[in-house]
Design an enzyme around this catalytic site. Sequence first.
Site, short mmCIF file in Angstrom:
data_model
loop_
_atom_site.label_atom_id
_atom_site.label_comp_id
_atom_site.label_asym_id
_atom_site.label_seq_id
_atom_site.Cartn_x
_atom_site.Cartn_y
_atom_site.Cartn_z
N TYR A 27 0.85 -1.19 0.00
CA TYR A 27 0.00 0.00 0.00
C TYR A 27 0.88 1.24 0.00
O TYR A 27 1.79 1.37 0.82
CB TYR A 27 -0.92 -0.03 1.22
N CYS A 28 0.63 2.16 -0.92
CA CYS A 28 1.33 3.44 -1.00
C CYS A 28 2.84 3.18 -1.15
O CYS A 28 3.27 2.43 -2.03
CB CYS A 28 0.99 4.29 0.21
N LEU A 29 3.68 3.77 -0.31
CA LEU A 29 5.12 3.55 -0.39
C LEU A 29 5.47 2.08 -0.19
O LEU A 29 6.47 1.59 -0.73
CB LEU A 29 5.86 4.38 0.66
#
Length: 573
Positions: free
Chosen positions: A304-306
């Site tokens: 998720y995300c980074l």
Amino acid sequence: MSIYDVLDHTMQSSMSRLTHGLSPAALMGAWFDWATHISVAPGKQLQLVEKAADKVRRQTSFAINCATKTDKSEPCITPLPQDDRFSDDAWQIKPFNMIYQGFLLQQQWWHNVVTDVPGVTAQHERELQFLTRQVLDMYSPSNFLPTNPEIRRKTRNQAGQNLIRGMQNFAEDVQSAMTGAPPAGTEDFRPGRDVAVTPGKVVYRNRLIELIQYAPLTETVRPEPILIVPAWIMKYYILDLSPENSLVKYLVGQGYTVFMISWKNPDEDDRDLTMEDYRQLGVMAALEAIQAIVPSQKIHATGYCLGGTLLAIAAAAIARGEDDPFASVSLLASQVDFTEPGELQLFINESQLAFLDSVMWKQGYLDTTQMGGAFQMLRSNDLVWSRAVREYLLGERQSMFDLMAWNADGTRMPYKMHSEYLHKLYLNNDLAEGRFEVGERPVAISDIRAPIFAVGTVKDHVAPWHSVFKIHALTDTDVTFVLTSGGHNAGIVSEPGHPRRSYRIGTNDAMDRYVDPETWLTETETRDGSWWEAWVAWLGSRSGKPTTPPEMGRSKSGYPALDDAPGTYVLQQ
């Protein structure tokens, strides 16, 4: 580091206290670029004069119509779709209609001033648009009692009690800022008691992560476990919020064994942690633990995300060998190509990053307040001024809820890792262009052969969906792409039954020709409901038949159950 470097870092870190982390040199560079080019652009100057005259004419015509007509006059300019500051009917009554119409005309003219000046770089143009927007948002008539009819009406109806409540709200916020205390109401959303309550055990811990294994909720489970790699810029429990909107609980309830990385909240002692440390101590250590606890099974890896970016780097590095541990790779609001990283690119240039390096060098990390300030400025109308009007002038305090409380529970970023991340990925785009090295060798996203499930969100300001969509052009495997309603956080936390949720989904096989995002959008139908259900169906088609759940941890392999979930790292402040 030489004494000269220390002097530079010291000077810039001291300046950052006055500039809120923005580089004065970067801002002056943008202004000088604009001023130099507009001074030798008589055509642009003449155009601005003509536009100013046209706006005066439109304002005058509107004023005459308002003076001569008894009913409401048609506005001469309408707000942008996302601007709801002047939506109340009271703004259509004299003199407030004149006030807000004049403001919008002026806002439009200033946009013309800093846009399409011949020779100005695109980066500098975006920075100037950002700066003018900050100033205009600050002086919007909606921000002041004398010029805002909504505030005046409420003040009259409540005999000023709204202003008294507003002063109390302001005093509370000032006190919280000075003491570093979290916002009021967050005490009702404590991890392990109110949120992050899905049962599980910490089965592994090192200096950077705790690995949580969640207890089964079904008699049988799919043989392939799921590893979730959240972003280290946030605490993991956004994916395990309240029981009714917990992605972890939903997956466990669907018959999956779920593992979650919980990142340590770094401090000054962790200043020298690198991206490679996050890969080795994070993703690789978690994979090794899972393979010991659930041996001989492929893994559904999710980032998720980074965390998705880091997972993609790890998967690409692993793909250089012969042993591929992944049954699938899911990337939720994650970018691997950073040429269009959204509004955050305003803060990504050599000058700004050198300034930020100095800030992090002094502290050893980037603080949550510094990151939060940048995100707030990107949406200052919604996150700063509209909030100030609501809470300090209207006296309406927004009730705390789980996602809002999680957002206030921030984490820090180690100096060296975050500097590498910003320079190598955001600034230089090394990963997408084949220059990002792991083990002194570049990795290529195209080496990943596991099927990919990628999710973008319509209103994402952090990882715009057009940027997330670029995974199609960088891989040689099957890619299923989902575009869901909502933003970077709320679009991912989109449990079944959530009202007004919708998504689009489509799959490109490895041999299919590339389809650009706008064509994909027009050709893919909208479906009502939660994308979680589509994801579970996709995972199910790539999983084996249900079997007996694995034990919680595996003591004989060196992975005993250490603590109950949510562990200790998530509680660090």
